[in-house]
Design an enzyme around this catalytic site. Structure first.
Site, PDB file in Angstrom:
ATOM      1  N   TYR A  32       0.854  -1.187   0.000  1.00  0.00           N
ATOM      2  CA  TYR A  32       0.000   0.000   0.000  1.00  0.00           C
ATOM      3  C   TYR A  32       0.890   1.236   0.000  1.00  0.00           C
ATOM      4  CZ  TYR A  32      -3.454   3.473   1.466  1.00  0.00           C
ATOM      5  OH  TYR A  32      -4.258   4.575   1.546  1.00  0.00           O
ATOM      6  N   ASP A  57       9.351   2.619  -0.014  1.00  0.00           N
ATOM      7  CA  ASP A  57       8.286   3.234   0.781  1.00  0.00           C
ATOM      8  C   ASP A  57       8.511   2.836   2.227  1.00  0.00           C
ATOM      9  OD1 ASP A  57       5.997   3.960   2.135  1.00  0.00           O
ATOM     10  OD2 ASP A  57       4.619   3.268   0.579  1.00  0.00           O
ATOM     11  N   LYS A  76       4.472   8.949   9.358  1.00  0.00           N
ATOM     12  CA  LYS A  76       4.210   8.369  10.682  1.00  0.00           C
ATOM     13  C   LYS A  76       5.203   8.816  11.742  1.00  0.00           C
ATOM     14  CE  LYS A  76       1.672   4.433   8.773  1.00  0.00           C
ATOM     15  NZ  LYS A  76       0.316   4.847   9.154  1.00  0.00           N
TER      16      LYS A  76
END
Length: 525
Positions: free
Chosen positions: A244, A332, A360
C-alpha cells in the site's frame, strides 16, 4: 481520601483541579511512567470544601485501590478490569439550537454515520473487516493505553498504525507541540524546524542527501513517483501486489491495508488511464525490467498485507534490475522509516534505493510526510527543476517540532528494547494459541509483529489472503478487545508495540491472549 472515589480533572496537561468525595485535592500531571499505564497524580493538599464549581469540561478518573501506593497512584497499574480508567462525562453538543448528548461509543458512531461516510475518516478504522461491530471512540491516550468515551481502557497495539513509537502523549512530544503551537501553527514561509528535521532525516539515512517535507504518506509516494518520472523521462512504474502506497490513483492497483481489508478490487473512481502505466507484480518476485520503466516502488518490509518479509535476494535483485535499465528504486518507508532502526529498513537490510518516502514516526503523531534521496534526483524538483510539487501546510512548525522531539529521543538502545519486546510478544501469542490447538505464526522484523492463523510462512499477498480467508483473526480481535487489548481491526495490519509498552504489559497481553485463544478455539467446528 477515599481512593475508590472518582476524581474530577479540568485539564490534561496544565495544573489540575482535582476533587474527591469528602475533600478537594490539587495535583499536577507529571510525566507518564516509562512503562506505560495510568497517569500519576501527585497529591499536594487536601481540603474539606467540595463546593468548587468548574466551568470547563470535566472528566472522571477513578483511581482504584490497587493503583495507589504511598498516597499516590502507582506507576504501573495492574491488569485492568473492563471499565477501569478514564471515564468521560456525558458530552453536550449544540446542533441547530438543540442540545444533543453523546456518552457511548454507539451514540457517537450513530451520529458519525450520519455525518461521515461509514462513520470513520479512514476506512481501516471501521470494524467492517472484522465482522462488524461498533468502533471504540478514543477520548485520550497515555503511554501504551487508550481510553474510550465510556471509560474503558485498552492496552493499545495500534498506536496510530505505527506513528506513536514513544507511546501516546509522550511529555517530550507534548511539550514540543505546545511550544510550537504557541508561536503559530502555520505561516506559509520557511521555518527553522523544517531545516532541523531535514538534518535529522538525512543524517540518519545513508544516501538520502536531500528531502522535501509534505503532509502525508500519500503525498510523499505520489510526489516521489512524479520526480522519478521527471528525472527519467519515462512513464511506467512497477509496484507489488499487497503493498500500500497511499490512495493516489496510480498506486491503488493491487493495494493492501484498508483496500485489502475491505476486499475491494482496487477502487471505484480510478479510471483505467490512471493505472495504465502501473505494472503490478507478486511480492518477492524480481521482474525483468525494460527501459520503459521509470521506477520500482516497494515496501522493503511489507506491512500492509500483514507482515511479509523480503526473501533473500529480492531487494538486491530489484536494485540490480533498476541499475541495468536506468530505472529508479523507491523504498516506501512510511511505516518502517525510523521504526525498525535509526536509519530505517534500508540500513537494516543493506540495500540502498534512489528515493525514500517517510511518514508516521517523523511527525510524532502529527500529519506529515517526506520524500528524499539522491541530490541529482531531488534537484529536479521546483524551484530548482521542472517537476512541480507544493503544499500549503508542508513542513508546518507544529509537525516538525513533534518529529524533532521523537527522532531526538530514539537511540540504539531503544530499538533493541523494542525488538526484544516484539519478539517476546510474538512468541507468547504463538504459545497460547498452539496450547489450545490453533495453528498460527507471528513473524517479526524489529518492532513489527505479524499474526497469521496458519503455520506455513507467508511470502506474498495471495498467500496472506489465503491465510486470512478463514476469518479467525476477526474472532480473535474481538475476543482480545473485550478483554482490554486493542489490535488493529483488520487482518492485513501489523501489531505495533511502542517504547511505552513495558515487560509487564507484554506479559499481561499474553495472559489475556490465553483466554481469547480459548474462546476462539471453542468457537471453531
Amino acid at each position: 481520601m477515599d481512593v475508590g472515589a472518582p476524581l474530577l480533572l479540568t485539564s490534561m496537561h496544565a495544573p489540575l483541579a482535582v476533587m474527591a468525595a469528602g475533600g478537594a485535592l490539587e495535583g499536577r500531571l507529571p510525566a507518564p511512567p516509562t512503562g506505560g499505564g495510568a497517569c500519576l497524580l501527585a497529591a499536594s493538599s487536601v481540603a474539606a470544601n467540595t463546593s468548587a464549581t468548574h466551568t470547563e469540561a470535566t472528566f472522571t478518573f477513578p483511581i482504584l485501590a490497587h493503583e495507589v501506593a504511598g498516597g499516590r497512584a502507582s506507576q504501573r497499574p495492574g491488569p485492568p478490569p473492563p471499565r477501569i480508567g478514564f471515564q468521560a462525562n456525558r458530552r453536550t453538543f449544540p446542533t441547530g439550537g438543540a442540545q444533543v448528548h453523546y456518552s457511548t461509543n454507539q451514540e457517537y458512531f450513530d451520529r458519525a454515520c450520519e455525518l461521515i461516510p461509514g462513520g470513520v475518516n479512514s476506512p481501516v478504522r471501521a470494524f467492517k473487516s472484522v465482522g462488524g461491530g461498533t468502533p471504540y471512540f478514543v477520548e485520550r491516550g497515555q503511554g501504551a493505553w487508550v481510553y474510550d468515551v465510556e471509560g474503558r481502557r485498552y492496552l493499545d497495539y495500534v498506536q496510530s498504525y505505527g506513528a506513536s513509537i514513544l507511546g501516546h502523549a509522550d511529555p517530550r512530544v507534548v511539550e514540543a507541540i505546545v511550544k510550537a503551537a504557541g508561536l503559530g501553527a502555520t505561516f506559509g514561509a520557511p521555518t527553522p524546524g523544517e531545516v532541523r528535521l531535514a538534518e535529522l532525516i538525512t543524517e540518519r539515512v545513508a544516501g538520502c542527501e536531500m528531502v522535501r517535507l509534505c503532509s502525508s504518506g500519500t503525498e510523499a509516494t505520489m510526489s516521489a513517483l512524479r520526480v522519478a518520472r521527471g528525472f527519467t523521462g519515462r512513464s511506467r512504474i512497477v509496484k507489488f501486489d499487497g503493498c500500500y502506497h497511499g490512495h493516489s490513483d496510480g498506486l491503488l492497483a493491487g493495494s493492501g491495508s484498508g483496500v485489502a481489508s475491505l476486499a475491494l478490487p482496487d477502487s471505484a473512481g480510478v479510471p483505467a488511464s490512471a493505472v495504465a502505466d502501473t505494472v503490478v507484480l507478486p511480492y518477492n518476485l524480481v521482474p525483468e525490467l525494460d527501459e520503459s520503466i521509470a521506477a520500482v516502488i516497494v515496501e522493503p518490509i511489507a506491512a500492509n498485507m500483514n507482515l511479509v518479509l523480503p526473501e533473500a535476494g529480492f531487494l538486491e535483485g530489484l536494485r540490480k534490475e533498476c541499475d541495468r535499465v536506468g530505472a529508479l528504486l523507491i523504498f516506501d518507508e512510511v511505516i518502517t522509516g525510523f521504526r525498525v532502526a535509526k536509519g530505517g529498513a534500508s540500513a537494516r537490510l543493506g540495500v540502498r534505493p534512489d528515493l525514500w518516502t517517510f511518514g508516521k514516526v517523523i511527525g510524532g503523531g502529527m500529519p506529515i510526510g517526506a520524500f528524499g534521496g539522491r541530490k541529482d534526483v531531488m534537484e529536479r524538483l521546483a524551484p530548482l527543476g521542472p517537476v512541480y510539487q507544493a503544499g500549503t501546510l508542508s513542513g508546518n512548525p507544529v509537525a516538525t517540532a513533534a518529529g524533532i522531539a521523537v527522532l531526538s529521543a530514539l537511540d540504539d538502545s531503544g530499538y533493541m528494547m523494542l525488538e526484544g519486546r516484539a519478539k517476546a510478544l510474538a512468541d507468547g501469542l504463538i504459545k497460547v494459541l498452539e496450547a489450545v490447538g490453533i495453528e498460527a505464526s507471528a513473524p517479526t522484523f524489529g518492532p513489527l509483529v505479524g499474526l497469521y492463523f496458519v503455520k506455513t510462512p507467508v511470502r506474498n499477498y495471495a498467500e496472506s489472503q489465503a491465510a486470512a480467508s478463514a476469518g479467525r483473526y476477526s474472532k480473535f480481535f474481538h475476543a482480545m478487545l473485550r478483554r482490554g487489548v486493542a489490535f488493529a481491526p483488520g487482518a492485513y495490519e501489523v501489531i505495533f508495540p511502542s517504547l511505552a509498552h513495558s515487560w509487564d504489559d507484554i506479559e499481561w497481553t499474553i495472559d489475556i491472549a490465553s483466554g481469547a485463544a480459548a474462546e476462539l478455539a471453542s468457537s471453531l467446528p
